[in-house]
Design a protein around this motif. Structure first.
Motif, PDB file in Angstrom:
ATOM      1  N   PHE A 182      -5.995   8.772  -4.564  1.00 47.71           N
ATOM      2  CA  PHE A 182      -6.635   7.988  -3.504  1.00 47.71           C
ATOM      3  C   PHE A 182      -6.458   6.495  -3.764  1.00 47.71           C
ATOM      4  O   PHE A 182      -6.242   5.713  -2.834  1.00 47.71           O
ATOM      5  N   ARG A 183      -6.548   6.097  -5.038  1.00 45.03           N
ATOM      6  CA  ARG A 183      -6.384   4.666  -5.365  1.00 45.03           C
ATOM      7  C   ARG A 183      -4.949   4.215  -5.091  1.00 45.03           C
ATOM      8  O   ARG A 183      -4.725   3.108  -4.583  1.00 45.03           O
ATOM      9  N   PHE A 184      -3.989   5.059  -5.422  1.00 47.17           N
ATOM     10  CA  PHE A 184      -2.599   4.720  -5.141  1.00 47.17           C
ATOM     11  C   PHE A 184      -2.362   4.649  -3.634  1.00 47.17           C
ATOM     12  O   PHE A 184      -1.640   3.777  -3.140  1.00 47.17           O
ATOM     13  N   ALA A 185      -3.005   5.586  -2.907  1.00 51.05           N
ATOM     14  CA  ALA A 185      -2.890   5.573  -1.444  1.00 51.05           C
ATOM     15  C   ALA A 185      -3.462   4.281  -0.873  1.00 51.05           C
ATOM     16  O   ALA A 185      -2.892   3.707   0.073  1.00 51.05           O
ATOM     17  N   GLU A 186      -4.590   3.830  -1.423  1.00 45.64           N
ATOM     18  CA  GLU A 186      -5.163   2.554  -0.976  1.00 45.64           C
ATOM     19  C   GLU A 186      -4.167   1.414  -1.154  1.00 45.64           C
ATOM     20  O   GLU A 186      -3.991   0.573  -0.263  1.00 45.64           O
ATOM     21  N   ALA A 187      -3.526   1.397  -2.343  1.00 45.30           N
ATOM     22  CA  ALA A 187      -2.580   0.321  -2.626  1.00 45.30           C
ATOM     23  C   ALA A 187      -1.380   0.381  -1.683  1.00 45.30           C
ATOM     24  O   ALA A 187      -0.909  -0.657  -1.181  1.00 45.30           O
ATOM     25  N   MET A 188      -0.877   1.585  -1.405  1.00 46.28           N
ATOM     26  CA  MET A 188       0.240   1.721  -0.468  1.00 46.28           C
ATOM     27  C   MET A 188      -0.155   1.276   0.935  1.00 46.28           C
ATOM     28  O   MET A 188       0.617   0.589   1.630  1.00 46.28           O
ATOM     29  N   TYR A 189      -1.356   1.663   1.354  1.00 48.36           N
ATOM     30  CA  TYR A 189      -1.834   1.295   2.687  1.00 48.36           C
ATOM     31  C   TYR A 189      -1.966  -0.224   2.820  1.00 48.36           C
ATOM     32  O   TYR A 189      -1.519  -0.821   3.809  1.00 48.36           O
ATOM     33  N   GLU A 190      -2.563  -0.860   1.793  1.00 51.64           N
ATOM     34  CA  GLU A 190      -2.725  -2.313   1.826  1.00 51.64           C
ATOM     35  C   GLU A 190      -1.362  -3.008   1.846  1.00 51.64           C
ATOM     36  O   GLU A 190      -1.162  -4.005   2.557  1.00 51.64           O
ATOM     37  N   ALA A 191      -0.415  -2.458   1.081  1.00 49.22           N
ATOM     38  CA  ALA A 191       0.928  -3.046   1.074  1.00 49.22           C
ATOM     39  C   ALA A 191       1.616  -2.861   2.416  1.00 49.22           C
ATOM     40  O   ALA A 191       2.328  -3.759   2.900  1.00 49.22           O
ATOM     41  N   ALA A 192       1.397  -1.714   3.036  1.00 47.99           N
ATOM     42  CA  ALA A 192       2.001  -1.464   4.352  1.00 47.99           C
ATOM     43  C   ALA A 192       1.479  -2.446   5.387  1.00 47.99           C
ATOM     44  O   ALA A 192       2.251  -2.970   6.218  1.00 47.99           O
ATOM     45  N   LEU A 193       0.180  -2.736   5.342  1.00 45.50           N
ATOM     46  CA  LEU A 193      -0.384  -3.745   6.243  1.00 45.50           C
ATOM     47  C   LEU A 193       0.236  -5.103   5.961  1.00 45.50           C
ATOM     48  O   LEU A 193       0.554  -5.862   6.897  1.00 45.50           O
ATOM     49  N   GLY A 194       0.417  -5.404   4.674  1.00 46.29           N
ATOM     50  CA  GLY A 194       1.026  -6.679   4.304  1.00 46.29           C
ATOM     51  C   GLY A 194       2.458  -6.816   4.765  1.00 46.29           C
ATOM     52  O   GLY A 194       2.957  -7.939   4.969  1.00 46.29           O
ATOM     53  N   LEU A 195       3.127  -5.686   4.966  1.00 49.83           N
ATOM     54  CA  LEU A 195       4.503  -5.709   5.469  1.00 49.83           C
ATOM     55  C   LEU A 195       4.566  -5.812   6.987  1.00 49.83           C
ATOM     56  O   LEU A 195       5.649  -5.822   7.572  1.00 49.83           O
TER      57      LEU A 195
END
Length: 278
Positions: A182-195
């Motif tokens: 879940f923590r890794f998913a959070e990081a991927m999601y935040e990075a996707a928004l940043g992209l």
């Protein structure tokens, strides 16, 4: 689903999320076992009041109807709950505890009259029938006792039977493991928004990629009868490509070492809790 093991009459002490997940899985079995839920909370009893095949009680005297008792309360109240249960338990009962960090020796001190004790560590994906559970029995448990316990968890989880000495390591891997994902998913999601991706698109991309990749890994490991994550990673990683660029950043951040340190910390905390440390 028809079971190959005859399921015993079972009583759940505590009707929280994990207990509820097990109950719903067992009700789908054919034949389903007799199920009793013992919980002082009116809200919990109301939750199951209209559920066919489930008896809901506040009085621990209802344990008399059960062969197997599943202790599914918070570890902080475990000792007090066991004190209340003690007059209603005897040698014919098997008790399965899902209390995190409470070893079999402690359970034996709390309930010395119980015939067999089994410690279980489930994880939260059991709520959707995709959990992982580790079981460890005391010296009185026979193979049939552990198989019976495993049958109670299998409607919602894959089950492994281990020595109790391995339970802290299992906790660090599968017990705490969902939180790592879940923590890794959070990081991927935040990075996707940043992209620059829209939130709904990012959510779909992250959750579907993770769930599909996990299912693919599981299938290939079963087919090849070995752990093939590295092989699958290599198949996706072209030299000089986008995936290679991303993985190089992970390696620079020493991802493997970080995961190792995190899991050791989880294992050590489980050991500390077993010793009663705050």
């Amino acid at each position: 689903m028809r079971t190959s093991v005859s399921l015993p009459a079972v009583a759940f002490v505590g009707g929280g999320n994990m207990g509820a997940a097990m109950v719903m899985g067992l009700l789908g079995e054919s034949p389903a076992p007799a199920i009793t839920i013992i919980d002082p909370s009116p809200a919990v009893r109301m939750r199951f009041a209209d559920q066919p095949g489930v008896r809901v009680e506040a009085d621990p005297a209802a344990l008399a109807a059960a062969e197997v008792v599943i202790l599914a309360v918070k570890p902080q109240v475990g000792a007090e709950v066991c004190r209340q249960l003690a007059p209603h338990l005897n040698q014919r009962h098997s008790l399965i505890s899902i209390l995190a960090g409470i070893p079999l020796a402690t359970l034996s001190q709390w309930l010395p009259q119980v015939g067999r004790l089994i410690r279980a560590m489930p994880n939260t994906p059991m709520a959707i029938g995709q959990g992982m559970v580790g079981l460890a029995g005391d010296e009185r448990c026979q193979a049939a006792d552990l198989e019976q316990a495993a049958a109670l968890f299998r409607p919602g989880a894959e089950v492994v039977i281990i020595a109790e000495a391995q339970m802290d390591a299992l906790t660090a891997v599968s017990g705490s493991g969902p939180a790592y994902l879940f923590r890794f998913a959070e990081a991927m999601y935040e990075a996707a928004l940043g992209l620059g991706l829209e939130a709904t698109t990012a959510q779909s991309l992250v959750t579907t990629t993770l769930s599909g990749s996990a299912a693919y890994l599981q299938q290939r490991c079963r087919e090849e009868r070995s752990f093939v994550a590295g092989k699958l990673r290599d198949q996706v990683t072209s030299p000089g490509g986008t995936t290679a660029a991303a993985l190089a950043v992970f390696d620079q951040g020493q991802l493997s070492e970080l995961v190792q340190s995190a899991m050791v910390a989880a294992r050590d905390r489980s050991l500390a809790l077993a010793k009663g440390e705050p």
